[in-house]
Design a protein around this motif. Structure first.
Motif, PDB file in Angstrom:
ATOM      1  N   TYR A 165       0.826  -1.213   0.000  1.00  0.00           N
ATOM      2  CA  TYR A 165       0.000   0.000   0.000  1.00  0.00           C
ATOM      3  C   TYR A 165       0.857   1.258   0.000  1.00  0.00           C
ATOM      4  N   PRO A 227      -6.434  -5.701   9.956  1.00  0.00           N
ATOM      5  CA  PRO A 227      -7.090  -4.446   9.573  1.00  0.00           C
ATOM      6  C   PRO A 227      -7.443  -4.435   8.090  1.00  0.00           C
ATOM      7  N   GLY A 228      -8.364  -3.574   7.763  1.00  0.00           N
ATOM      8  CA  GLY A 228      -8.880  -3.517   6.392  1.00  0.00           C
ATOM      9  C   GLY A 228      -7.853  -3.076   5.381  1.00  0.00           C
ATOM     10  N   VAL A 229      -6.902  -2.321   5.816  1.00  0.00           N
ATOM     11  CA  VAL A 229      -5.850  -1.899   4.888  1.00  0.00           C
ATOM     12  C   VAL A 229      -4.494  -2.248   5.453  1.00  0.00           C
TER      13      VAL A 229
END
Lengths: 229, 229
Positions: A165, A227-229
């Motif tokens: 990310y 976690p989502g990201v």
């Protein structure tokens, strides 16, 4: 009766090992297909997933038959319930390998691997394969040292997942929106693959230590809380 | 003995309904938090997920105790095994609601909802809430008409999921890489939420129709076979 139960348990364990071996082949091929844009290899992974699904279903049927006919209690019962959970996690790991293969296929003839992320995905792929191989050994031997190895490898996968990310969001990233989607999804699939292996390892640790609720080893983290990201 | 088994079954069913109700609240709040960039609401969803996890664990313990003490066979046994699977799917639906809330929180004070996709995510959010509400009714009444409704709503969610990728990849899309990541992940979480509901509905249909292997109703598709993109 006890003899029959142990035979059933051995059958279940052998089939779980067999599924884990097929999952290892699937994730190995899928990550190579994703890294090299090899659509033929991707097709193989997608076609072969049916066998994993069938074997997982056969473990479930065998586990349910064993519950019905042997009526196990206490730890024996929890071993069978745990086998049901393990087969579901292995089946899902097969699906995740298939999803990575589908990403490789969907972008063909372009390579699915996003620009500037090749080395990260190669590392994640190798770690996923390592996790799957270690899981085979854990299921085969029930040696808890393998559980710790899986957890350690998964920690590194999580770190690499976070860097994907960061890289995609950095100004230096040269890819377009389709590369960002490929990176986000592929990284997520790799990371979930490791999570499922940790989840299985955790169950085996609990069966060995006798604590089913999850408080026995605080170092083995609860899965599905990523976690989502 | 039969009486005791039915009491245990009723307890398990009531707890599954209770978890489904909490999941409905979670996905409702999570989608609103995501759409409006409401970080306080997102925090609530994240904090409340612990309760869903605890209840899911309590269903598992109750199911295992029932297996040990009542030694059910045939259909009764499959109902208990199915409850174990349902609790796992509901727990995962809670996690997905939490992931959507985490996306909302991670981009605060910016709104997580990517530009040009607001109406699509509002529709997906509403459908996820509808799916969760219908699941509560299905678990409460065991009326198979609700299973068909869940499947239909999930089909629309899948279509919307596909359009998210199309929009993000179109030249008109004005967002940056972080918006693409948010869109890809949030859309995936919404879609998986619907899949898990279909998975639970499928189990209930099978228990009612007597076919455990999945061939009874070809219209109820096997879940976890959703393509990677």
């Amino acid at each position: 009766m006890r003899e029959v139960f142990h035979q059933a348990l051995e059958d279940i364990q052998n089939r779980l090992v067999e599924i884990a071996e097929l999952v290892t082949v699937a994730i190995d091929k899928a990550t190579i297909a994703f890294e090299n844009g090899d659509v033929a290899l991707a097709e193989e992974v997608i076609a072969d997933d049916v066998r994993i699904d069938e074997l997982a279903l056969s473990v479930d049927e065998l586990a349910i038959d064993t519950l019905a006919m042997q009526q196990p209690v206490a730890r024996d019962l929890r071993i069978i319930v745990s086998a049901l959970r393990t087969s579901a996690s292995l089946e899902r790991m097969g699906d995740l390998a298939e999803h990575i293969a589908q990403l490789a296929r969907s972008r063909f003839p372009e390579r699915a691997i996003p620009k500037g992320l090749k080395s990260t995905f190669v590392k994640m792929g190798k770690l996923d394969v390592e996790v799957a191989r270690t899981l085979v050994e854990l299921l085969r031997t029930q040696d808890l040292a393998y559980a710790a190895q899986i957890r350690d490898a998964d920690d590194v996968i999580d770190e690499l997942h976070a860097t994907v990310y960061e890289k995609v969001l950095s100004e230096a990233f040269a890819g377009d929106a389709s590369h960002v989607i490929d990176a986000a999804l592929a990284s997520r699939y790799h990371e979930r693959f490791g999570d499922h292996a940790v989840s299985i390892a955790k169950k085996i640790v609990y069966l060995a230590t006798g604590d089913w609720t999850g408080s026995a080893d605080p170092e083995i983290e609860v899965v599905d809380r990523t976690p989502g990201v």
